[in-house]
Design a protein around this motif. Structure first.
Motif, PDB file in Angstrom:
ATOM      1  N   ARG A 123       0.835  -1.195   0.000  1.00 46.84           N
ATOM      2  CA  ARG A 123       0.000   0.000   0.000  1.00 46.84           C
ATOM      3  C   ARG A 123       0.874   1.250   0.000  1.00 46.84           C
ATOM      4  NH1 ARG A 123      -2.951  -3.656   3.413  1.00 46.84           N
ATOM      5  NH2 ARG A 123      -1.831  -2.994   5.277  1.00 46.84           N
ATOM      6  N   VAL A 168      -8.562   8.064  -3.875  1.00 40.99           N
ATOM      7  CA  VAL A 168      -7.105   8.144  -3.748  1.00 40.99           C
ATOM      8  C   VAL A 168      -6.670   9.601  -3.642  1.00 40.99           C
ATOM      9  CG1 VAL A 168      -4.937   7.816  -5.015  1.00 40.99           C
ATOM     10  CG2 VAL A 168      -6.580   5.954  -4.864  1.00 40.99           C
ATOM     11  N   ASN A 173      -5.674   5.353   1.468  1.00 41.69           N
ATOM     12  CA  ASN A 173      -4.798   4.306   0.960  1.00 41.69           C
ATOM     13  C   ASN A 173      -5.661   3.186   0.375  1.00 41.69           C
ATOM     14  OD1 ASN A 173      -5.651   2.577   3.111  1.00 41.69           O
ATOM     15  ND2 ASN A 173      -4.037   3.370   4.443  1.00 41.69           N
ATOM     16  N   ASN A 174      -5.019   2.179  -0.198  1.00 44.54           N
ATOM     17  CA  ASN A 174      -5.770   1.127  -0.887  1.00 44.54           C
ATOM     18  C   ASN A 174      -6.750   0.407   0.034  1.00 44.54           C
ATOM     19  OD1 ASN A 174      -4.248   1.836  -3.062  1.00 44.54           O
ATOM     20  ND2 ASN A 174      -3.278  -0.151  -3.363  1.00 44.54           N
ATOM     21  N   GLU A 185      -8.846  -5.310  -1.612  1.00 42.47           N
ATOM     22  CA  GLU A 185      -7.678  -4.468  -1.900  1.00 42.47           C
ATOM     23  C   GLU A 185      -7.063  -4.825  -3.240  1.00 42.47           C
ATOM     24  OE1 GLU A 185      -4.735  -3.577   1.174  1.00 42.47           O
ATOM     25  OE2 GLU A 185      -6.127  -4.410   2.641  1.00 42.47           O
ATOM     26  N   VAL A 188      -8.839  -2.964  -5.900  1.00 39.20           N
ATOM     27  CA  VAL A 188      -8.440  -1.557  -5.936  1.00 39.20           C
ATOM     28  C   VAL A 188      -7.105  -1.411  -6.652  1.00 39.20           C
ATOM     29  CG1 VAL A 188      -7.737   0.437  -4.546  1.00 39.20           C
ATOM     30  CG2 VAL A 188      -9.725  -0.931  -3.866  1.00 39.20           C
ATOM     31  N   LYS A 189      -6.164  -2.282  -6.317  1.00 41.51           N
ATOM     32  CA  LYS A 189      -4.843  -2.221  -6.938  1.00 41.51           C
ATOM     33  C   LYS A 189      -4.946  -2.429  -8.454  1.00 41.51           C
ATOM     34  CE  LYS A 189      -0.142  -4.001  -6.468  1.00 41.51           C
ATOM     35  NZ  LYS A 189       0.752  -4.927  -5.714  1.00 41.51           N
ATOM     36  N   LEU A 192      -6.280   0.713 -10.047  1.00 41.25           N
ATOM     37  CA  LEU A 192      -5.247   1.749 -10.097  1.00 41.25           C
ATOM     38  C   LEU A 192      -4.243   1.478 -11.212  1.00 41.25           C
ATOM     39  CD1 LEU A 192      -4.440   2.520  -6.351  1.00 41.25           C
ATOM     40  CD2 LEU A 192      -5.379   4.093  -8.055  1.00 41.25           C
ATOM     41  N   ARG A 204       1.500   7.313  -8.275  1.00 37.02           N
ATOM     42  CA  ARG A 204       0.302   7.754  -7.558  1.00 37.02           C
ATOM     43  C   ARG A 204       0.281   9.272  -7.361  1.00 37.02           C
ATOM     44  NH1 ARG A 204      -2.308   3.923  -4.037  1.00 37.02           N
ATOM     45  NH2 ARG A 204      -3.912   4.829  -2.691  1.00 37.02           N
TER      46      ARG A 204
END
Length: 223
Positions: A123, A168, A173-174, A185, A188-189, A192, A204
């Motif tokens: 993260r 974000v 954070n994630n 998570e 989410v990653k 991104l 980021r």
């Protein structure tokens, strides 16, 4: 699972204090110490720690250069910057070099331990002062403000990707984004990574600045 940490700081008294704090946590082990940037790069390659905690201003190689070399080596060692500085010349090079986190020495011991755990888990961690500075950079950007509405650059993003960008940019954070959107998570990653690829961005920090500039940071979900 024990998180193995390399600590790099040229000030022995600061380094000793950080090591003492980290070793007070049952899930963290300090596996190496460095007093200069060149040693930090060498130990990162030799020890392969879960996190390299690196000061920004060090002899031989500064923290941004350490980050760049460790990242380029592709040895799977994320770098967490811990420094006194939160100015443009300090923040941006480190983040662009691939730092997984940036924390100032004003942070509490609890915040530092949490940051180490977050970075070890993949993260991104940004100190509130750094978040504010990124926003200020966008607010004071002399380029014209886009007209209201979704910017053309965002047309290729899905609604869920835009929601992720919005959160974000607000500093989540994630893990927090995942909780807010009720997804995992890993999801989410993935979002991104897709966003960065679609927008041709490397990090980021650039995404956060872009989101604020285009007014996406304060949008409501599915706006």
């Amino acid at each position: 699972m024990t998180i193995r940490v390399l600590v790099a700081d040229d000030q022995a008294v600061v380094r000793d204090g950080v090591v003492l704090l980290l070793t007070s946590a049952e899930d963290i082990e300090v596996v190496g110490e460095a007093g200069d940037g060149r040693t930090a790069v060498r130990l990162a390659a030799e020890l392969r720690p879960d996190v390299a905690l690196v000061d920004l201003r060090m002899p031989l190689l500064d923290g941004a250069e350490v980050t760049a070399r460790v990242t380029a080596a592709e040895i799977g060692v994320p770098v967490l910057i811990l420094t006194t500085y939160a100015d443009d010349d300090a923040v941006l090079p480190a983040l662009r070099a691939g730092a997984g986190g940036y924390l100032t020495k004003d942070a509490t011991g609890e915040a530092l331990l949490a940051a180490v755990r977050d970075v070890a888990a993949g993260r991104t961690v940004l100190d509130p002062a750094v978040q504010r500075r990124l926003v200020q950079l966008v607010v004071t950007d002399p380029s014209p403000t886009p007209a209201p509405g979704m910017p053309p650059e965002a047309e290729g993003l899905t609604r869920r990707e835009i929601d992720v960008v919005r959160l974000v940019a607000q500093g989540l954070n994630n893990r927090q984004v995942a909780k807010e959107l009720v997804v995992g998570e890993a999801t989410v990653k993935t979002h991104l990574n897709h966003v960065l690829a679609k927008l041709a961005m490397d990090d980021r920090a650039t995404l956060i600045a872009w989101a604020w500039h285009h007014g996406l940071a304060d949008r409501t979900p599915n706006d």
